[in-house]
Design an enzyme around this catalytic site. Structure first.
Site, PDB file in Angstrom:
ATOM      1  N   ASN A   9       0.869  -1.179   0.000  1.00 17.94           N
ATOM      2  CA  ASN A   9       0.000   0.000   0.000  1.00 17.94           C
ATOM      3  C   ASN A   9       0.904   1.226   0.000  1.00 17.94           C
ATOM      4  OD1 ASN A   9      -1.780   2.060   0.582  1.00 17.94           O
ATOM      5  ND2 ASN A   9      -2.216   1.360   2.684  1.00 17.94           N
ATOM      6  N   TRP A  10       0.924   1.911  -1.138  1.00 19.54           N
ATOM      7  CA  TRP A  10       1.829   3.067  -1.260  1.00 19.54           C
ATOM      8  C   TRP A  10       1.266   4.315  -0.594  1.00 19.54           C
ATOM      9  CZ3 TRP A  10       4.300   3.109  -6.903  1.00 19.54           C
ATOM     10  CH2 TRP A  10       5.174   2.034  -6.990  1.00 19.54           C
ATOM     11  N   LYS A  11      -0.028   4.260  -0.191  1.00 18.27           N
ATOM     12  CA  LYS A  11      -0.668   5.414   0.460  1.00 18.27           C
ATOM     13  C   LYS A  11      -0.517   6.662  -0.429  1.00 18.27           C
ATOM     14  CE  LYS A  11       0.086   3.086   4.805  1.00 18.27           C
ATOM     15  NZ  LYS A  11       0.299   3.157   6.252  1.00 18.27           N
ATOM     16  N   HIS A  93      -9.228   1.025   5.425  1.00 14.26           N
ATOM     17  CA  HIS A  93      -7.905   1.194   6.054  1.00 14.26           C
ATOM     18  C   HIS A  93      -8.041   2.164   7.227  1.00 14.26           C
ATOM     19  CE1 HIS A  93      -3.771   2.405   6.713  1.00 14.26           C
ATOM     20  NE2 HIS A  93      -3.425   1.284   6.102  1.00 14.26           N
ATOM     21  N   GLU A  95      -6.361   4.551   8.176  1.00 12.96           N
ATOM     22  CA  GLU A  95      -6.156   5.973   7.844  1.00 12.96           C
ATOM     23  C   GLU A  95      -7.409   6.562   7.194  1.00 12.96           C
ATOM     24  OE1 GLU A  95      -2.456   5.358   5.772  1.00 12.96           O
ATOM     25  OE2 GLU A  95      -1.569   4.758   7.685  1.00 12.96           O
ATOM     26  N   GLU A 163      -4.808  -5.205  10.889  1.00 17.55           N
ATOM     27  CA  GLU A 163      -3.777  -4.192  11.067  1.00 17.55           C
ATOM     28  C   GLU A 163      -4.009  -3.448  12.381  1.00 17.55           C
ATOM     29  OE1 GLU A 163      -1.981  -2.899   7.106  1.00 17.55           O
ATOM     30  OE2 GLU A 163      -3.849  -1.800   7.290  1.00 17.55           O
ATOM     31  N   GLY A 169       3.018   2.008  10.739  1.00 13.73           N
ATOM     32  CA  GLY A 169       3.974   3.096  10.568  1.00 13.73           C
ATOM     33  C   GLY A 169       4.757   3.447  11.814  1.00 13.73           C
ATOM     34  N   SER A 209       3.923  -2.378  10.190  1.00 19.24           N
ATOM     35  CA  SER A 209       5.381  -2.418  10.389  1.00 19.24           C
ATOM     36  C   SER A 209       6.021  -3.735   9.968  1.00 19.24           C
ATOM     37  CB  SER A 209       5.740  -2.079  11.846  1.00 19.24           C
ATOM     38  OG  SER A 209       5.361  -0.748  12.151  1.00 19.24           O
ATOM     39  N   GLY A 230       3.010  -1.200   4.206  1.00 20.56           N
ATOM     40  CA  GLY A 230       3.014   0.210   3.825  1.00 20.56           C
ATOM     41  C   GLY A 230       4.414   0.665   3.468  1.00 20.56           C
ATOM     42  N   GLY A 231       5.107   1.233   4.444  1.00 23.47           N
ATOM     43  CA  GLY A 231       6.411   1.851   4.202  1.00 23.47           C
ATOM     44  C   GLY A 231       7.397   0.962   3.456  1.00 23.47           C
TER      45      GLY A 231
HETATM   46  P1  PGA Z   1       3.262   0.100   7.532  1.00 20.85           P
HETATM   47  O1  PGA Z   1       1.749   0.304   7.019  1.00 20.85           O
HETATM   48  O2  PGA Z   1       3.760  -1.180   6.910  1.00 20.85           O
HETATM   49  O3  PGA Z   1       3.980   1.318   7.047  1.00 20.85           O
HETATM   50  O4  PGA Z   1       3.196   0.002   9.021  1.00 20.85           O
HETATM   51  C1  PGA Z   1       0.881  -0.781   6.914  1.00 20.85           C
HETATM   52  C2  PGA Z   1      -0.444  -0.333   6.366  1.00 20.85           C
HETATM   53  O5  PGA Z   1      -0.909   0.752   6.714  1.00 20.85           O
HETATM   54  O6  PGA Z   1      -1.069  -1.054   5.554  1.00 20.85           O
END
Ligand code: PGA
Length: 249
Positions: A9-11, A93, A95, A163, A169, A209, A230-231
């Site tokens: 997920n590149w957000k 998600h 966010e 999650e 993050g 993470s 994500g990251g």
């Molecule tokens: P992260 O994000 O790997 O940067 O913790 C995971 C996500 O939000 O899907």
């Protein structure tokens, strides 16, 4: 029997420059033994689809509106994502739940709309730190599952991503026992609601993470069928070892 899935997920990250990361992923994994999904920002979906043409890597959206079309300025419909070449979309998600005050009922409607458009939906659920510290994790998970999932779904069109909000993050990761407890609980709930056949076949991803250094131990946990990353999905050099760890799990 469940094909594993490494999802990135590149957000709100990435411009056309980032397409080189997709090229690097396809070169590093010419014949992947797991499903690979990247959800870039919507602006990159079409060019990402072209970049991975003739490779099994799938491209997904990060969100769709609950309506099929209409007067919703700035939003994107599920059928638009499908038309752009996406085959998956994320739903709910944390966010989105925080930034856009999305609640389970909206997520359920978005998921239904995405299913109708022919997309596979990764429905995201997870507890906050406060909820975990109050020992409410399983109640929260049960409520989010009950509220966010439509009554009719298949193992082909639905994936669950667990999650924990406090792990996204932050570099903080639950213990493997904590991950296993929630994933086993989700599996039981899915079997109870959708029957053993569908319930046993839906993939359950862990997210929060995940990186190359912790992927092996997370992928060894029961009922972990992959990761939503994500990251560590932004660079092929970070994501590729996670894909390899999943292939070897
Ligand atoms: P992260 O994000 O790997 O940067 O913790 C995971 C996500 O939000 O899907």
């Amino acid at each position: 029997m469940r094909r594993k899935l490494a999802a990135g997920n590149w957000k709100m990250n990435g411009t056309s420059e980032s397409l080189k990361e997709l090229n690097a992923l396809r070169d590093a994994h010419p014949d992947p033994k797991v499903d690979i999904l990247i959800c870039p920002p919507a602006t990159l979906i079409t060019s990402a689809v072209v970049t991975v043409a003739d490779h099994p890597l799938q491209i997904g959206g990060q969100d769709n509106h609950r309506a099929e079309n209409g007067a919703h300025t700035g939003d994107i419909s599920a059928s638009m994502l499908k038309d752009a070449g996406a085959s998956y979309v994320l739903s709910g998600h944390s966010e989105r739940r925080t930034d856009h005050a999305e609640i389970d009922e909206q997520i359920r409607r978005k998921t239904k709309t995405a299913h109708a458009a022919g997309l596979t939906v990764v429905v995201c659920i997870g507890e906050t730190l406060e909820e975990r510290e109050a020992a409410n994790t399983l109640d929260i998970i049960a409520g989010q599952l009950a509220g966010s999932l439509p009554d009719v779904l298949t193992a082909e069109n639905t994936v669950i991503a667990y999650e924990p909000v406090w792990a996204i993050g932050t570099g903080k990761v639950p213990t493997t026992n904590q991950i296993g407890e929630v994933h086993d609980f989700i599996r039981t709930k899915l079997e109870q609601r959708f029957g053993a056949g569908v319930g046993k076949s839906i993939r359950i991803l862990y997210g929060g993470s995940v990186k190359a250094s912790n992927a092996d131990e997370i992928f060894a946990v029961s009922n972990v069928d992959g990761a939503l990353v994500g990251g560590a999905s932004l660079k092929a050099s970070d994501f590729s070892p996670i894909i390899t760890a999943l292939e070897n799990a």
